[in-house]
Design an enzyme around this catalytic site. Structure first.
Site, mmCIF file in Angstrom:
data_model
loop_
_atom_site.group_PDB
_atom_site.id
_atom_site.type_symbol
_atom_site.label_atom_id
_atom_site.label_comp_id
_atom_site.label_asym_id
_atom_site.label_seq_id
_atom_site.Cartn_x
_atom_site.Cartn_y
_atom_site.Cartn_z
ATOM 1 N N THR A 49 -5.054 0.973 -4.541
ATOM 2 C CA THR A 49 -5.044 -0.288 -3.814
ATOM 3 C C THR A 49 -4.214 -0.099 -2.551
ATOM 4 O OG1 THR A 49 -3.011 -1.236 -4.766
ATOM 5 C CG2 THR A 49 -5.029 -1.413 -6.082
ATOM 6 N N CYS A 50 -3.997 -1.204 -1.828
ATOM 7 C CA CYS A 50 -3.243 -1.082 -0.584
ATOM 8 C C CYS A 50 -1.779 -0.759 -0.839
ATOM 9 C CB CYS A 50 -3.359 -2.359 0.249
ATOM 10 S SG CYS A 50 -2.736 -3.832 -0.586
ATOM 11 N N ASN A 51 -1.295 -0.974 -2.068
ATOM 12 C CA ASN A 51 0.125 -0.688 -2.309
ATOM 13 C C ASN A 51 0.384 0.131 -3.578
ATOM 14 O OD1 ASN A 51 -0.222 -2.626 -4.329
ATOM 15 N ND2 ASN A 51 0.587 -4.259 -3.033
ATOM 16 N N ARG A 52 -0.648 0.846 -4.080
ATOM 17 C CA ARG A 52 -0.429 1.748 -5.206
ATOM 18 C C ARG A 52 -1.550 2.770 -5.299
ATOM 19 N NH1 ARG A 52 1.269 -0.361 -9.513
ATOM 20 N NH2 ARG A 52 1.497 -2.460 -8.687
ATOM 21 N N SER A 109 2.919 -6.358 -9.056
ATOM 22 C CA SER A 109 2.342 -6.535 -7.729
ATOM 23 C C SER A 109 3.409 -6.840 -6.691
ATOM 24 C CB SER A 109 1.311 -7.671 -7.737
ATOM 25 O OG SER A 109 0.205 -7.334 -8.547
ATOM 26 N N GLY A 192 -13.614 -6.498 8.994
ATOM 27 C CA GLY A 192 -13.932 -5.951 7.676
ATOM 28 C C GLY A 192 -14.712 -6.977 6.876
ATOM 29 N N MET A 196 -11.138 -7.848 0.178
ATOM 30 C CA MET A 196 -9.940 -8.444 0.769
ATOM 31 C C MET A 196 -10.295 -9.273 2.000
ATOM 32 S SD MET A 196 -6.544 -8.558 0.417
ATOM 33 C CE MET A 196 -5.779 -7.063 -0.191
#
Length: 451
Positions: A49-52, A109, A192, A196
């Protein structure tokens, strides 16, 4: 079960490292293929994901598995192993299950309690199924994680503790102003058309913007999103799609921009933004939710521009309050981890029990055939009655021990009961393995297409 997860997230690594380690879709597929080619791993899937970035695998050796998965993450992320290693975390067996279930509930999160992670877990499982790298363990694990996450959101008020990353980002842009008040009448540009970006467009529409322009490299996807926003009975916002080449012109008209693409380079450079704001009086608000970043960090220094990106969101979320419901969710996670472990341990002994009953059935058949040779005068009714009686005796003798051994195997440390059963009854290891392979094939067929 020898579940291993090696990964990094916003909790363990700075955004600069996460940004460099971000994996494109084709890179994720290659990572999984290489994971299965590695000796310690029998299954694998990746949650990116954007942070993992987390690599899950079923391994037969812990230390070799950690070394191999760490090396693979470094190779495919492009960040050197020596540089990446200090930011990696490792979870094994029940702790790995606990970690994924916590992630699914939004406890890990950036914005505690957000529900978008469930869609990302679903995508991770779908990729593993598509590439046939997710076997029975990971199918069971990720399916259960989805159920645990849904249970947490339906049975607790965790939704009050968190929100989507989009909403949190818009709150940061609005500063101390209510988002709906801040957004009302603004013109929005969404770059995009993925999940998201779609969430961002819907959130902006509900917040009261007057117009939404969607730009995407594939125009058809942008047009589909615009069509959804324009549907009768929908948000009432005017939405239309443009090609990416039109972003520069749209940037001069927009009040707020949300960008989240899969591009490997910058979508908006500092020069693009500086050109767009020349001569305008209204401020320009930029929300960059991409990893790696879509918008040049230099935008921070441009007068009249406010940029919120993953890095600033991580800093802001560190001080975000947690709801009281978080403790209740943690209780759910602990219960579900225990239940999952018990089910896996019980399933581990099933092939042995099946093999035992198969052996018993073969013994009955053999003895009945021998009896027929010694008593050829038996008629069909007598033969059937004798056969049924012998089977009942065997079933009654096996019933209590097989039921009890399943109960014992479901408890912590119960894996040894399967070995004891195989030893006591001198079961053929290949027969047990054949049952396991058959179960795995059945599970693969059953899980295919479920996501």
């Amino acid at each position: 079960m020898s579940l291993l997860v090696v990964g990094l997230s916003h909790r363990s690594a700075p955004v600069s490292i996460l940004e460099r380690a971000a994996l494109a879709a084709d890179t994720q597929a290659k990572l999984l293929q290489d994971t299965l080619a590695a000796e310690p791993a029998a299954e694998g899937t990746v949650l990116a994901t954007c942070n993992r970035i987390e690599l899950y695998a079923d391994v037969d050796k812990f230390h070799a598995g950690v070394a191999e998965l760490s090396t693979l993450l470094a190779q495919h992320s492009g960040v050197g192993l020596d540089e990446l290693t200090p930011y990696l975390y490792v979870h094994y067996e029940d702790r790995a299950v606990h970690h994924l279930f916590s992630v699914a509930c939004g406890l890990d999160s950036m914005v505690v309690g957000e529900g978008q992670i469930l869609g990302q877990i679903k995508d991770a499982l779908a990729l593993g199924q598509e590439l046939h790298t997710a076997g029975r363990l990971l199918n069971d694990l990720f399916q259960q994680a989805l159920r645990v996450g849904k249970r947490a959101h339906s049975e607790t008020g965790i939704d009050r503790a968190g929100q989507s990353l989009v909403t949190f980002g818009l709150e940061q842009l609005a500063d101390d102003t209510d988002v709906d008040t801040w957004a009302k009448g603004k013109k929005a540009l969404v770059i995009g058309a993925g999940s998201m970006s779609s969430l961002a467009a819907a959130t902006l529409a509900r917040s009261g913007v007057s117009e939404i322009v969607i730009a995407n490299r594939t125009l058809a996807r942008a047009e589909r999103l615009a069509q959804i926003l324009n549907e009768p009975g929908g948000t009432g916002v005017a939405a239309h799609a443009v090609e990416m080449v039109a972003v520069g012109d749209e940037l001069t008209r927009a009040d707020v921009v949300v960008s989240c693409t899969g591009a490997t380079g910058l979508v908006l450079t500092g020069e693009d933004i500086e050109t767009a704001v020349q001569g305008r009086r209204a401020p320009l608000a930029l929300l960059d939710l991409a990893m790696p970043r879509d918008i040049d960090a230099a935008a921070h220094r441009i007068p009249g521009v406010r940029l919120v990106d993953i890095e600033s969101l991580a800093e802001a979320s560190a001080d975000a309050p947690m709801a009281a419901d978080v403790d209740q969710v943690r209780g759910i996670v602990s219960d579900e981890v225990a239940a999952f472990g018990a089910a896996q341990r019980a399933a581990h002994i099933t092939p042995t029990v099946v093999a035992l009953r198969t052996m018993a059935a073969d013994v009955v058949a053999s003895e009945v055939a021998r009896l027929e040779g010694r008593l050829p005068g038996l008629d069909d009714k007598q033969r059937a009655e004798i056969t049924q009686t012998v089977r009942r005796v065997v079933d009654k003798l096996l019933h209590a021990p097989t039921v009890r051994v399943k109960q014992l195997a479901s408890e912590p440390g119960g894996a040894g009961y399967a070995d004891a059963l195989r030893t006591l009854f001198d079961l053929d290891p290949e027969t047990v393995a054949a049952v396991s392979r058959a179960d795995l094939n059945d599970a693969d067929v059953k899980n295919r297409g479920r996501v």
